[in-house]
Design a protein around this motif. Structure first.
Motif, PDB file in Angstrom:
ATOM      1  N   LEU A   1      -0.560  10.686  -1.312  1.00 57.18           N
ATOM      2  CA  LEU A   1      -0.007   9.355  -1.136  1.00 57.18           C
ATOM      3  C   LEU A   1       1.235   9.208  -2.005  1.00 57.18           C
ATOM      4  O   LEU A   1       1.293   9.718  -3.122  1.00 57.18           O
TER       5      LEU A   1
ATOM      6  N   ASN B   1      -1.265   1.029   8.902  1.00 57.90           N
ATOM      7  CA  ASN B   1      -1.111   1.979   7.802  1.00 57.90           C
ATOM      8  C   ASN B   1      -2.445   2.286   7.141  1.00 57.90           C
ATOM      9  O   ASN B   1      -3.311   2.916   7.731  1.00 57.90           O
TER      10      ASN B   1
ATOM     11  N   LYS C   1       0.838  -1.189   0.000  1.00 61.35           N
ATOM     12  CA  LYS C   1       0.000   0.000   0.000  1.00 61.35           C
ATOM     13  C   LYS C   1       0.881   1.250   0.000  1.00 61.35           C
ATOM     14  O   LYS C   1       1.993   1.242   0.512  1.00 61.35           O
TER      15      LYS C   1
ATOM     16  N   SER D   1       5.103   1.289  13.741  1.00 59.56           N
ATOM     17  CA  SER D   1       3.910   2.048  13.371  1.00 59.56           C
ATOM     18  C   SER D   1       2.746   1.634  14.259  1.00 59.56           C
ATOM     19  O   SER D   1       2.735   0.516  14.796  1.00 59.56           O
TER      20      SER D   1
ATOM     21  N   PRO E   1       5.603   3.168  -2.657  1.00 60.86           N
ATOM     22  CA  PRO E   1       6.741   2.657  -1.875  1.00 60.86           C
ATOM     23  C   PRO E   1       8.053   2.835  -2.631  1.00 60.86           C
ATOM     24  O   PRO E   1       8.139   2.581  -3.831  1.00 60.86           O
TER      25      PRO E   1
ATOM     26  N   THR F   1       1.980   5.187   1.107  1.00 63.06           N
ATOM     27  CA  THR F   1       2.046   5.848   2.412  1.00 63.06           C
ATOM     28  C   THR F   1       1.702   7.320   2.255  1.00 63.06           C
ATOM     29  O   THR F   1       1.797   7.888   1.157  1.00 63.06           O
TER      30      THR F   1
END
Length: 417
Positions: A65, A284, A21, A204, A68, A23
């Motif tokens: 966003l 996340n 996903k 996290s 990665p 970040t």
């Protein structure tokens, strides 16, 4: 991870990329006061920055966003997803292409390929794509092995493979403690309380979606992690059950033996299986993780050959006035006993009745109830002690002291209240 096969050796190129996903983008705020040399320039630039949140430009919050930029961390219980692409870099038509993806762990080798059938042909500048998914159930080193075999136009069989190594980390630290509670004043057999300490050892926050205990066939479980407010069940951790990095949360469960096991004395003894914890969390942008512990075991308290427990006893009694208690005697051994009851007086507790009474034979896993009368000659919190059971077969004596405690008060104090 992205690996290109050299064109001079093979007609096909292999590319592998982990799917994760995105970040949230965060920028470092740079600001100054109006009387400084830049004036309001830096503040205005932050307000105009499309990645910042309007009205909160200095809080490092982002609305955008980002994809990665590296392989990232993989934790136990998460789902590993990867994109595999085989591209024909040549100007020839390649035939009988077979792409195979295996995941090698310390204990097993798993085939993750969606299809085991070969592709008949692959034209120039075309590719074969596949997405694999695997729920990671082991920690330590994992190796993704991608193998490609094909046939050239001249009929030559070609084969190559690539290895991609990554580490699976532990996301949670789970510790358990057992507490035994004897339910002497009820007909229910002993309860077991399980305390589970769960610590987030990632970097996290986690949203704890579910932490439940799946009991074994011998127990029923009651979760003690909610409170009743206005008729509704509310979590003791609040509405936002986030677990910050390195934070620990404690969960409590009460287990009671099922009736069919509770009625059989001596069945629940030694090492028994309690059940296993089922933990589900999200991180996340909603990535889901799940862990199940191995079967939790506890050492049941040993009561020896004979167990004596109290069924009924008053909380408060009058000084020098008789009061009644009811005892339960259970044969936890595998042989028949012939028991004799002896009662020994202490400095404060005096037994009423005849000592040395024959109780008769008690078969294995059987119980008998015994009504006894005693009185106390000393005020305060007094310990009920001085019971002895003797097995005439083996000439063995079992001593029971500090069985329970009663509060002894003067009858005058009771009248004043």
């Amino acid at each position: 991870m992205d690996v290109n096969q050299p064109k001079q050796e093979h007609l096909l190129a292999l590319k592998v990329m982990r799917l994760t996903k995105p970040t949230l983008f965060t920028n470092i705020p740079v600001t100054c006061e109006e009387r400084d040399l830049p004036g309001d320039l830096l503040n205005q630039l932050m307000k105009d920055d499309p990645s910042t949140v309007k009205g909160a430009e200095t809080l490092m919050l982002g609305e955008m966003l980002t994809l990665p930029q590296n392989f990232g961390n993989i934790f136990l219980g998460e789902t590993f997803s990867s994109y595999i692409s085989v591209h024909n870099d040549s100007n020839q038509v390649v035939k009988d292409i077979l792409v195979k993806a295996d995941l090698q762990t310390s204990s097993q080798r798993l085939n993750l390929s969606a299809s085991s059938a070969a592709v008949a042909e692959l034209k120039s500048d075309c590719c074969i794509d596949d997405v694999i998914h695997h729920e990671v159930k082991e920690i330590g080193t994992h190796i993704l092995v991608c193998a490609v075999s094909y046939t050239t136009q001249t009929g030559e069989k070609m084969y190559f493979r690539k290895f991609f190594k990554f580490q699976v980390l532990k996301p949670l630290d789970v510790k358990t403690k057992f507490y035994n509670a004897e339910s002497d004043l009820s007909s229910v057999t002993d309860e077991v309380f399980l305390e589970a300490q769960i610590q987030n050892i990632t970097t996290s926050p986690m949203f704890m979606e579910k932490v439940s205990l799946e009991p074994s066939i011998m127990y029923n479980v009651a979760e003690l992690n909610t409170v009743n407010k206005a008729g509704e069940s509310v979590s003791t951790f609040g509405s936002r059950t986030y677990l910050q990095p390195m934070d620990t949360r404690q969960y409590l469960y009460c287990l009671k033996p099922k009736q069919e096991f509770a009625e059989k004395a001596g069945v629940i003894k030694g090492v028994t299986v309690i059940g296993k914890l089922d933990i589900v969390w999200k991180t996340n942008l909603g990535e889901r993780g799940r862990l199940q512990t191995s079967q939790l075991q506890r050492m049941a308290p040993g009561y020896g050959d004979v167990r004596l427990s109290l069924e009924t006893i008053p909380d408060t009694v009058n000084l020098e006035e008789p009061f009644d208690i009811t005892c339960k005697i259970t044969n936890c051994s595998e042989r028949t006993m012939d028991l004799v009851l002896e009662m020994c007086n202490t400095n404060s507790i005096h037994w009423c009745g005849v000592s040395g009474r024959q109780l008769g034979k008690l078969h294995p896993s059987s119980s008998l109830h015994l009504a006894l009368t005693l009185l106390s000659s000393v005020q305060g919190l007094q310990s009920v002690s001085g019971l002895r059971l003797m097995d005439t077969f083996l000439k063995r004596t079992y001593e029971y002291d500090d069985i329970a405690q009663v509060c002894v008060i003067s009858s005058k104090v009771k009248e004043e209240h």
